[in-house]
Design a protein around this motif. Structure first.
Motif, mmCIF file in Angstrom:
data_model
loop_
_atom_site.group_PDB
_atom_site.id
_atom_site.type_symbol
_atom_site.label_atom_id
_atom_site.label_comp_id
_atom_site.label_asym_id
_atom_site.label_seq_id
_atom_site.Cartn_x
_atom_site.Cartn_y
_atom_site.Cartn_z
ATOM 1 N N ASP A 190 0.882 -1.301 -0.262
ATOM 2 C CA ASP A 190 -0.178 0.078 -0.202
ATOM 3 C C ASP A 190 0.834 1.424 0.251
ATOM 4 O OD1 ASP A 190 1.163 -0.664 2.748
ATOM 5 O OD2 ASP A 190 -0.769 1.050 3.570
ATOM 6 N N GLY A 209 -4.625 0.815 -2.775
ATOM 7 C CA GLY A 209 -4.746 2.479 -2.513
ATOM 8 C C GLY A 209 -5.907 2.613 -1.083
ATOM 9 N N TYR A 212 -2.575 5.762 0.419
ATOM 10 C CA TYR A 212 -2.390 6.277 -0.694
ATOM 11 C C TYR A 212 -3.266 6.117 -1.720
ATOM 12 C CZ TYR A 212 2.304 6.945 1.158
ATOM 13 O OH TYR A 212 3.627 8.300 2.435
ATOM 14 N N PRO A 213 -3.521 7.365 -3.263
ATOM 15 C CA PRO A 213 -4.201 7.215 -4.251
ATOM 16 C C PRO A 213 -3.261 6.495 -5.152
ATOM 17 C CG PRO A 213 -2.978 9.392 -3.925
ATOM 18 C CD PRO A 213 -3.197 8.415 -2.810
ATOM 19 N N VAL A 214 -4.248 5.908 -6.245
ATOM 20 C CA VAL A 214 -3.249 5.088 -6.933
ATOM 21 C C VAL A 214 -2.671 5.692 -7.309
ATOM 22 C CG1 VAL A 214 -3.997 3.298 -8.286
ATOM 23 C CG2 VAL A 214 -5.475 3.283 -7.260
#
Length: 244
Positions: A190, A209, A212-214
């Protein structure tokens, strides 16, 4: 000759931020310990700077970032205090990410060996897994207690891979060799730090995600918004599509 795509044969999970949403709990434990020293920080700073570290490296980095000296006695005291604070918080209950337990159970039904490679303490991992009824699922657990260098160094994943080959000799690409090939072993991570560690160990990495955002997990071979988006079939397809 260049080898073709590998079939899925085992999965290594990171723990915090992948199976359970325990990062806020680690943050709270750090705050409980560091606030009296004037070293507490916001959760945004924790995510940006320290979330990929194990406890040892996080404490060292926090002191280094503030220009504060850190002697050996203070370091050991803070490590113990943080561990005790975290255990008290965990005792109130921890919930897995939606889909995490279901994915683990599906992988087990498919006969795939599973391991954990985490920067958390081994006792903390086992305590949470025991409470979730998931401890039996993992044939190997590599924690901060087992390595000299935490992520992004690849040692955590190298040791997890070695443990899987030791416990499951059939995983080896060629049983006559030392079994060091990581082909067919997938990591679920992740954080960018964890992804870097797994890739440095030569492993195929799927990012989730949760933390963190993808878009920030671009170093992973493939990334999805949630662990609930994964299945045995989707992991197999992703691995087979990857060109080694």
């Amino acid at each position: 000759m260049t080898p073709g795509p590998a079939a899925l044969k085992a999965v290594i999970f990171d723990f915090d931020g992948v199976i359970v949403d325990s990062e806020p709990l680690h943050y709270q434990a750090f705050c409980d310990v560091l606030e009296p020293l004037g070293l507490a920080h916001s959760y945004d700073v924790y995510v940006e700077r320290y979330i990929g570290f194990d406890d040892r490296d996080a404490i060292r980095a926090i002191f280094q970032d503030t220009g504060r000296p850190l002697d050996a006695d203070t370091f050991e005291r803070l490590l113990r205090a943080k561990e005790e604070a975290f255990q008290k918080i965990v005792a109130r209950g921890v919930v897995p990410f939606a889909g995490a337990k279901e994915l683990v159970e599906e992988l087990l039904r498919a006969g795939l060996p599973l391991a954990i490679a985490s920067g958390a303490k081994g006792d903390e991992i086992r305590l949470i897994l025991q409470g979730l009824g998931m401890l039996h699922a993992f044939s190997a657990i590599v924690s901060a207690d087992d390595v000299a260098a935490g992520k992004p160094h690849p040692e955590t994943y190298q040791r997890a891979l070695q443990a899987l080959f030791s416990r499951h000799p059939a995983l080896r690409s060629n049983p006559a060799t030392d079994g060091s090939s990581p082909q067919g072993v997938v990591v679920i991570e992740d954080t960018p730090t964890g992804i870097q560690a797994a890739r440095s160990a030569g492993l195929f990495v799927v990012g989730v995600g949760h933390t963190y955002p993808v878009s920030e997990l671009y170093q992973a071979h493939w990334a999805v918004p949630r662990i609930a988006d994964l299945s045995v079939e989707r992991l197999r397809d992703a691995l087979l599509r990857h060109e080694p």
